[in-house]
Design a protein around this motif. Structure first.
Motif, mmCIF file in Angstrom:
data_model
loop_
_atom_site.group_PDB
_atom_site.id
_atom_site.type_symbol
_atom_site.label_atom_id
_atom_site.label_comp_id
_atom_site.label_asym_id
_atom_site.label_seq_id
_atom_site.Cartn_x
_atom_site.Cartn_y
_atom_site.Cartn_z
ATOM 1 N N TYR A 106 -34.193 34.313 23.865
ATOM 2 C CA TYR A 106 -32.776 34.599 23.833
ATOM 3 C C TYR A 106 -31.897 34.671 24.866
ATOM 4 N N ILE A 107 -32.582 34.713 26.226
ATOM 5 C CA ILE A 107 -31.768 34.652 27.254
ATOM 6 C C ILE A 107 -31.790 33.484 28.042
ATOM 7 N N LYS A 108 -32.777 32.330 27.327
ATOM 8 C CA LYS A 108 -32.681 30.968 27.908
ATOM 9 C C LYS A 108 -31.532 30.149 27.877
ATOM 10 N N PHE A 247 -28.684 19.319 28.026
ATOM 11 C CA PHE A 247 -29.570 19.112 26.752
ATOM 12 C C PHE A 247 -29.998 20.519 26.255
ATOM 13 N N GLY A 248 -30.283 21.532 26.864
ATOM 14 C CA GLY A 248 -30.725 22.705 26.066
ATOM 15 C C GLY A 248 -29.382 23.420 25.540
ATOM 16 N N LEU A 253 -26.373 25.297 20.665
ATOM 17 C CA LEU A 253 -25.114 25.199 19.972
ATOM 18 C C LEU A 253 -25.277 24.495 18.786
ATOM 19 N N GLY A 254 -26.454 23.698 18.460
ATOM 20 C CA GLY A 254 -26.613 22.978 17.216
ATOM 21 C C GLY A 254 -26.319 21.603 17.291
ATOM 22 N N TYR A 255 -25.786 21.224 18.471
ATOM 23 C CA TYR A 255 -25.298 19.668 18.521
ATOM 24 C C TYR A 255 -26.726 18.752 18.382
ATOM 25 N N ILE A 256 -27.632 19.183 18.675
ATOM 26 C CA ILE A 256 -28.906 18.367 18.785
ATOM 27 C C ILE A 256 -30.095 19.175 17.735
#
Length: 257
Positions: A106-108, A247-248, A253-256
């Protein structure tokens, strides 16, 4: 027998290549082996705790070779090493224990946003100002946080510690060499913790591929760190940090997918 062997080689070769490329970047810039390797394993559907355990098992060997190489090239600041090692191990063992029992993902995303901003700053500093060497003051707490984030995220020791030491004015070459050398002890401690809590089944065939590629690449990364100009190292570290963090964030956000 030949067909079976070729299938096994076909299965493991991509991970050897990933391990090689990730360790080349990590050895030269002090970061990204865990980030790249963990991202790949998570994309394949490996659970976070098992992905982190596999990556750290491979890193136990790759960081050992990398540490020997950096020591041989005189890239290690032993005073800085002594200030990082104990807090780093404490943070790493604590993070591994937490991830073995709780989902620490969750914190990542928030850490990745922070690291992306640090990466942009390092690029700007490398382009506009010559690096000024100073003794870093904020080391112990940085090692504690870096070790914790490394265990819970499957990678993070290099991005957190290397980038922040560079901001404080630490020599790029010696920062990268020292952070890589401390990482061997840190990774060994994290791997033992995972082993005690999750068992041998956490270490998959992916680990073997990452290990082989990383061990082959480790000496070359240390050689690059010694011979590349400090300004170039600043820009390269900032670029890798920004790209991997972006990238992360995009994945979060759901783009990848």
């Amino acid at each position: 027998m030949i067909d079976t062997l070729s299938v096994h080689l076909g299965d493991i070769l991509p991970f050897i290549l990933v391990g090689f490329g990730a360790q080349m970047v990590d050895g030269a810039l002090g970061m990204a082996y865990g980030v790249i390797s963990s991202t790949l394993l998570l994309a394949l559907g490996v659970p976070p705790s098992r992905a982190s355990a596999s990556v750290h098992a491979a890193e136990t060997f790759t960081t050992g070779v990398s540490a020997i190489s950096h020591i041989a090239h005189r890239n290690v600041d032993w005073k800085l090493f002594a200030r990082l090692i104990i807090p780093g191990v404490i943070g790493g063992v604590s993070g591994a224990y937490l991830l073995s029992n709780v989902d620490g993902s969750y914190i990542k995303p928030f850490v990745q946003i922070y690291l992306a901003s640090i990466g942009v700053y390092l690029i700007w500093r490398g382009l506009h100002f010559p690096p000024q060497k100073r003794d870093p003051k904020w080391v112990g707490p940085l090692g504690l946080i870096g070790g914790f984030m490394d265990a819970t995220g499957g990678g993070g020791w290099g991005p957190v510690v290397t980038s922040n030491l560079l901001i404080q004015g630490s020599s790029p070459r010696h920062t990268i060499g020292t952070v890589n050398t401390v990482e061997f002890i840190l990774t060994l401690s994290i791997s033992i913790t995972f082993l005690l809590h999750l068992g041998w089944e956490t270490f998959t065939t992916y680990t073997v591929g990452l290990l082989i590629g990383g061990v082959i690449a480790a000496p070359f990364g240390a050689m690059l760190a010694r011979h590349v100009a400090p300004r170039t190292l600043f820009i390269a570290v900032g670029t890798i940090l920004s790209l991997t963090s972006a990238f992360g964030i995009a994945k979060w956000l759901g783009y990848i997918g």
